[in-house]
Design a protein around this motif. Structure first.
Motif, PDB file in Angstrom:
ATOM      1  N   ILE A   1       9.237  -5.462   3.108  1.00 14.50           N
ATOM      2  CA  ILE A   1       8.390  -5.220   1.936  1.00 14.50           C
ATOM      3  C   ILE A   1       8.206  -6.497   1.119  1.00 14.50           C
ATOM      4  O   ILE A   1       7.106  -6.794   0.648  1.00 14.50           O
ATOM      5  N   THR A   2       9.261  -7.275   0.953  1.00 14.99           N
ATOM      6  CA  THR A   2       9.150  -8.458   0.084  1.00 14.99           C
ATOM      7  C   THR A   2       8.412  -9.615   0.725  1.00 14.99           C
ATOM      8  O   THR A   2       7.938 -10.512   0.018  1.00 14.99           O
ATOM      9  N   CYS A   3       8.287  -9.644   2.034  1.00 16.05           N
ATOM     10  CA  CYS A   3       7.593 -10.786   2.649  1.00 16.05           C
ATOM     11  C   CYS A   3       6.167 -10.460   3.091  1.00 16.05           C
ATOM     12  O   CYS A   3       5.474 -11.335   3.590  1.00 16.05           O
ATOM     13  N   ILE A   4       5.699  -9.241   2.853  1.00 13.97           N
ATOM     14  CA  ILE A   4       4.324  -8.920   3.231  1.00 13.97           C
ATOM     15  C   ILE A   4       3.337  -9.510   2.236  1.00 13.97           C
ATOM     16  O   ILE A   4       3.669  -9.756   1.090  1.00 13.97           O
ATOM     17  N   LYS A   5       2.152  -9.721   2.718  1.00 15.79           N
ATOM     18  CA  LYS A   5       1.063 -10.201   1.874  1.00 15.79           C
ATOM     19  C   LYS A   5       0.009  -9.108   1.805  1.00 15.79           C
ATOM     20  O   LYS A   5      -0.156  -8.332   2.739  1.00 15.79           O
ATOM     21  N   PRO A   6      -0.713  -9.033   0.701  1.00 16.58           N
ATOM     22  CA  PRO A   6      -1.749  -8.004   0.594  1.00 16.58           C
ATOM     23  C   PRO A   6      -2.948  -8.333   1.483  1.00 16.58           C
ATOM     24  O   PRO A   6      -3.066  -9.430   2.021  1.00 16.58           O
ATOM     25  N   VAL A   7      -3.840  -7.385   1.588  1.00 13.27           N
ATOM     26  CA  VAL A   7      -5.092  -7.579   2.307  1.00 13.27           C
ATOM     27  C   VAL A   7      -5.785  -8.813   1.727  1.00 13.27           C
ATOM     28  O   VAL A   7      -5.757  -9.051   0.513  1.00 13.27           O
ATOM     29  N   ILE A   8      -6.402  -9.581   2.601  1.00 11.94           N
ATOM     30  CA  ILE A   8      -7.094 -10.799   2.168  1.00 11.94           C
ATOM     31  C   ILE A   8      -8.132 -10.460   1.096  1.00 11.94           C
ATOM     32  O   ILE A   8      -8.907  -9.522   1.231  1.00 11.94           O
ATOM     33  N   GLY A   9      -8.116 -11.215   0.025  1.00  9.28           N
ATOM     34  CA  GLY A   9      -9.068 -11.021  -1.063  1.00  9.28           C
ATOM     35  C   GLY A   9      -8.550 -10.168  -2.206  1.00  9.28           C
ATOM     36  O   GLY A   9      -9.220 -10.034  -3.230  1.00  9.28           O
ATOM     37  N   THR A  10      -7.361  -9.608  -2.059  1.00 11.31           N
ATOM     38  CA  THR A  10      -6.833  -8.720  -3.103  1.00 11.31           C
ATOM     39  C   THR A  10      -6.658  -9.450  -4.424  1.00 11.31           C
ATOM     40  O   THR A  10      -7.108  -8.976  -5.471  1.00 11.31           O
ATOM     41  N   LYS A  11      -5.991 -10.595  -4.407  1.00 12.74           N
ATOM     42  CA  LYS A  11      -5.759 -11.341  -5.637  1.00 12.74           C
ATOM     43  C   LYS A  11      -7.082 -11.715  -6.293  1.00 12.74           C
ATOM     44  O   LYS A  11      -7.256 -11.569  -7.498  1.00 12.74           O
TER      45      LYS A  11
END
Length: 148
Positions: free
Chosen positions: A85-95
């Protein structure tokens, strides 16, 4: 989901989809059951869908006729779960999406069917940009309360 009134522009975003929690949990569970109990859970993914961690694991263990308690299994996979959970990244473009909505004065709210254990791990690992409130919404009824 966007609230249609201009005076209170609120956008609700499903955090579970942004980070694909169901796939991550399935991977953690599959690793656990394959390595510790020599059971392939590949055909049991449906028991985990749209359920929080404990309910999904309870359903899976019932389907597998496992005699272990949900709490014991959760304890044994906790380290792998937290690391995943801590090393996953969100879907591209989320930020970019969240920043753009906030810059246009939208009230961005994230929601999740997963309890604070999971969402706190995500907030902790993405605290540099994830500054939206995250609401625990186990049912659609609780989701409706976020926009009223």
């Amino acid at each position: 989901m966007i609230n249609p009134t201009d005076s209170n522009k609120t956008v609700l975003i499903n955090l579970d989809v942004l980070f694909d929690f169901p796939s991550i949990l399935f991977s953690v569970y599959r690793t656990h059951f394959t390595s510790r109990e020599n059971i392939d859970i590949g055909n049991y993914k449906c028991h985990l869908e749209n359920k929080d961690i404990k309910e999904g694991l309870k359903s899976l263990m019932k389907a597998l006729d496992s005699q272990k308690s949900v709490e014991d299994v959760l304890k044994s996979l906790k380290q792998n779960l937290e690391m995943s959970i801590t090393c996953i990244k969100p879907v591209i473009g989320t930020k970019l999406l969240v920043d753009e909505l906030q810059n246009k004065n939208y009230n961005v709210k994230l929601y999740s069917i997963y309890d604070n254990y999971i969402t706190d791990l995500v907030k902790k690992s993405h605290n540099d940009w994830l500054n939206c409130p995250i609401e625990y919404t186990p049912t659609w009824k609780s989701l409706e309360k976020l926009v009223t």
